[in-house]
Every structure is written in C-alpha cells, then in structure tokens.
Design a protein around this motif. Structure first.
Motif, PDB file in Angstrom:
ATOM      1  N   GLU A 103       1.203  -1.342   0.000  1.00  0.00           N
ATOM      2  CA  GLU A 103      -0.475   0.513  -0.620  1.00  0.00           C
ATOM      3  C   GLU A 103       0.953   1.377  -0.042  1.00  0.00           C
ATOM      4  O   GLU A 103       0.449   2.418  -1.279  1.00  0.00           O
ATOM      5  N   GLU A 106       2.335   1.944  -3.481  1.00  0.00           N
ATOM      6  CA  GLU A 106       1.214   2.235  -4.612  1.00  0.00           C
ATOM      7  C   GLU A 106       1.541   3.825  -4.191  1.00  0.00           C
ATOM      8  O   GLU A 106       1.407   5.417  -4.601  1.00  0.00           O
ATOM      9  N   ARG A 107       0.942   3.962  -3.265  1.00  0.00           N
ATOM     10  CA  ARG A 107       0.279   5.805  -2.523  1.00  0.00           C
ATOM     11  C   ARG A 107       1.839   6.362  -2.986  1.00  0.00           C
ATOM     12  O   ARG A 107       2.246   7.834  -3.204  1.00  0.00           O
ATOM     13  N   ARG A 108       3.136   5.934  -2.920  1.00  0.00           N
ATOM     14  CA  ARG A 108       4.614   6.441  -3.196  1.00  0.00           C
ATOM     15  C   ARG A 108       4.678   6.981  -4.648  1.00  0.00           C
ATOM     16  O   ARG A 108       5.077   7.859  -5.096  1.00  0.00           O
ATOM     17  N   LEU A 110       2.632   7.028  -6.741  1.00  0.00           N
ATOM     18  CA  LEU A 110       0.958   8.008  -6.878  1.00  0.00           C
ATOM     19  C   LEU A 110       1.407   9.501  -6.478  1.00  0.00           C
ATOM     20  O   LEU A 110       1.567  10.237  -7.995  1.00  0.00           O
ATOM     21  N   ALA A 111       2.242   9.441  -6.035  1.00  0.00           N
ATOM     22  CA  ALA A 111       2.649  10.967  -5.016  1.00  0.00           C
ATOM     23  C   ALA A 111       3.691  11.170  -6.672  1.00  0.00           C
ATOM     24  O   ALA A 111       3.921  12.250  -6.946  1.00  0.00           O
ATOM     25  N   PHE A 118       7.131  12.805  -1.194  1.00  0.00           N
ATOM     26  CA  PHE A 118       6.154  11.296  -0.668  1.00  0.00           C
ATOM     27  C   PHE A 118       7.616  11.423   0.689  1.00  0.00           C
ATOM     28  O   PHE A 118       8.580  10.539   0.646  1.00  0.00           O
ATOM     29  N   GLU A 123       4.560   8.470   5.789  1.00  0.00           N
ATOM     30  CA  GLU A 123       3.647   7.682   5.730  1.00  0.00           C
ATOM     31  C   GLU A 123       2.921   6.344   6.508  1.00  0.00           C
ATOM     32  O   GLU A 123       2.442   6.560   6.611  1.00  0.00           O
ATOM     33  N   ALA A 127      -0.011   5.382   8.223  1.00  0.00           N
ATOM     34  CA  ALA A 127      -0.053   4.284   7.559  1.00  0.00           C
ATOM     35  C   ALA A 127      -0.402   3.033   9.107  1.00  0.00           C
ATOM     36  O   ALA A 127      -1.976   2.186   9.458  1.00  0.00           O
TER      37      ALA A 127
END
Length: 136
Positions: A103, A106-108, A110-111, A118, A123, A127
């Motif tokens: 997760e 994936e967030r990294r 997208l950032a 990021f 983060e 989380a």
C-alpha cells in the motif's frame, strides 16, 4: 545526490552498520568472518548510491545474512530494509506487513506521478495508525 527514498534507506543501512560494528566490538561474533562481512556491507554502502539497481542483489544477500548470521540482532534490522531490497528478504515479513508495504509503495508511486513529495517514514506511521498497529 540520491533521491530522498534512497537517502532514507541509506541512513537505515548506516544505522544497521553501527549495530553490526558494536556486535564485533563486544566480541559477540567470530572476528575474522565478521570483519569480512563488514567489508561487504561497506561495499554495499558505497555501491548503492552509485547504482541502486545493480546493488539490489548484494543488498538482498547481506540483509538476509544479517538475520541468519546474527539472530541476536535480527529484531533490530529495520523492516523498511527488508521491503526495500525485496527478493528473499520478503520471506522474513508476514503477509499483513507485506500488504502494508505494498500500500505504501502504491501511494509513493502515485505521489511521484503527481510530482508530490512522499516521506516514507511519515506515511508509514500514518498507515500503521490507520491499521491500528502501534509497533515500529
């Protein structure tokens, strides 16, 4: 200069190197093989900023060896390094932890796509709090 993600993991490696050196100084391990291991670890510290992809296998090998050769400090190996080097290192992570790191990854991504910064460790803390995990 390395990117912030790589810099963060280099800091973790330097911290782990300090722990390994202290282990040798406390005469907790056979001196000769430990000295050779530290030389290889130093090689990783030098090569990783220069060529992160080429250093991946050496990193996997060394992190797995830390856990196998020095079980007394296995709990001190930063979990982020297991994920960072991946491969065989992932065998030391439970499924729930793998899901958390996936997760985060994936967030990294997208950032980065959005041109946003990021901060991995921040983060990760968010989380973990969101998932009710208070461990580090």
């Amino acid at each position: 200069m390395a990117n912030p993600h790589l810099e963060y993991h280099l800091q973790l490696l330097h911290h782990l190197r300090t722990i390994l050196a202290a282990l040798g100084e406390a005469e907790q391990v056979p001196e000769e093989s430990h000295a050779l291991f530290l030389e290889r670890f130093d090689e990783l510290l030098t090569l990783l900023p220069q060529d992160p992809l080429q250093s991946q296998y050496l990193g996997q090998d060394l992190i797995c060896q830390v856990i196998q050769r020095y079980p007394q400090i296995a709990h001190l190996v930063p979990r982020d390094l297991l994920w960072f080097f991946a491969g065989d290192c992932l065998h030391f992570m439970p499924d729930e932890e793998l899901a958390l790191y996936q997760e985060l990854e994936e967030r990294r991504y997208l950032a980065e796509q959005r041109g946003e910064t990021f901060e991995w460790h921040l983060e990760k803390q968010r989380a973990q709090r969101a998932n009710g995990d208070t461990s580090h």
